[in-house]
Motif scaffolding. Structure first.
Motif, short mmCIF file in Angstrom:
data_model
loop_
_atom_site.label_atom_id
_atom_site.label_comp_id
_atom_site.label_asym_id
_atom_site.label_seq_id
_atom_site.Cartn_x
_atom_site.Cartn_y
_atom_site.Cartn_z
N UNK A 56 0.84 -1.13 0.24
CA UNK A 56 0.04 -0.03 0.06
C UNK A 56 0.79 1.18 0.07
N UNK A 57 2.05 1.19 0.62
CA UNK A 57 2.84 2.26 0.65
C UNK A 57 4.35 1.89 0.66
N UNK A 58 5.51 2.44 -0.04
CA UNK A 58 6.83 2.15 -0.08
C UNK A 58 7.29 3.47 0.42
N UNK A 59 8.49 3.27 1.27
CA UNK A 59 9.28 4.41 1.72
C UNK A 59 10.69 4.10 1.47
N UNK A 60 11.39 4.88 1.05
CA UNK A 60 12.95 4.42 0.74
C UNK A 60 13.64 5.64 1.57
N UNK A 61 14.87 5.06 2.62
CA UNK A 61 15.41 6.05 3.46
C UNK A 61 16.72 5.77 3.18
N UNK A 62 17.58 6.65 3.52
CA UNK A 62 19.23 6.42 3.49
C UNK A 62 19.18 5.82 4.83
N UNK A 63 20.50 5.12 5.06
CA UNK A 63 20.64 4.36 6.26
C UNK A 63 20.58 5.52 7.59
N UNK A 64 21.07 6.65 7.40
CA UNK A 64 21.08 7.59 8.32
C UNK A 64 19.70 7.87 8.81
N UNK A 65 18.86 8.28 7.79
CA UNK A 65 17.43 8.52 7.97
C UNK A 65 16.53 7.22 8.78
N UNK A 66 16.99 5.82 8.33
CA UNK A 66 16.43 4.87 8.84
C UNK A 66 16.81 4.70 10.36
N UNK A 67 18.17 5.12 10.62
CA UNK A 67 18.21 4.92 12.19
C UNK A 67 17.68 6.06 13.02
N UNK A 68 17.37 7.23 12.29
CA UNK A 68 16.73 8.36 12.92
C UNK A 68 15.36 7.81 13.04
N UNK A 69 14.58 7.38 12.24
CA UNK A 69 13.30 6.76 12.29
C UNK A 69 13.18 5.61 13.44
N UNK A 70 14.12 4.98 13.61
CA UNK A 70 13.97 3.81 14.57
C UNK A 70 14.00 4.62 15.84
N UNK A 71 15.00 5.56 16.18
CA UNK A 71 14.94 6.23 17.46
C UNK A 71 13.59 7.02 17.80
N UNK A 72 13.22 7.63 16.73
CA UNK A 72 11.85 8.14 16.92
C UNK A 72 11.09 7.47 17.19
N UNK A 73 10.80 6.08 16.61
CA UNK A 73 9.66 5.17 16.98
C UNK A 73 9.75 4.68 18.57
N UNK A 74 11.30 4.46 18.76
CA UNK A 74 11.37 4.00 20.05
C UNK A 74 10.62 4.88 21.07
N UNK A 75 11.21 6.39 20.81
CA UNK A 75 10.91 7.38 21.74
C UNK A 75 9.35 7.63 21.81
N UNK A 76 8.25 7.48 20.70
CA UNK A 76 7.21 7.48 20.82
C UNK A 76 6.65 6.34 21.26
#
Length: 107
Positions: A56-76
């Motif tokens: 339904x959706x595809x998101x392509x991230x750089x490794x740096x942004x993937x790591x930021x996303x992981x940190x943001x998900x953990x925080x939320x």
């Protein structure tokens, strides 16, 4: 002697979202693949007793942004659980693990 001070300037970004995009899309399966330069997140809707599932959706991230996303998900998730209690995970043994080749993780 004068001290160097790091001054953080808060930058405001105006983000626009179309009405269609604001409705969002439901996904109950995420498949993650990566190469040396990007992470690909496919969000899929899996329906019971239906052998096919659509991305339904595809998101392509750089490794740096993937790591930021992981940190943001953990925080939320931490904030959510602080407010609403622990998120329980079911032991769904019928969960389909599919491998389409290449390095991959499931979420």
């Amino acid at each position: 002697m004068q001290e160097d001070k790091h001054i953080e300037i808060e930058q405001q970004i105006n983000v626009e979202i179309s009405e269609e995009m604001a409705e969002g899309v439901y996904s109950n399966l995420a498949m993650i693949a990566h190469s040396n330069s990007e992470f690909i997140l496919d969000f899929i809707r899996l329906m019971p007793n239906v052998p096919k599932a659509k991305v339904k959706a595809r998101v392509i991230l750089t490794p740096e942004h993937a790591k930021r996303l992981l940190a943001a998900l953990k925080d939320n998730i931490r904030k959510f659980e602080d407010a609403h209690g622990d998120i329980r995970q079911s032991a769904d043994e019928e969960f389909p693990f599919m491998n389409f080749g290449g390095p991959m993780g499931e979420a």
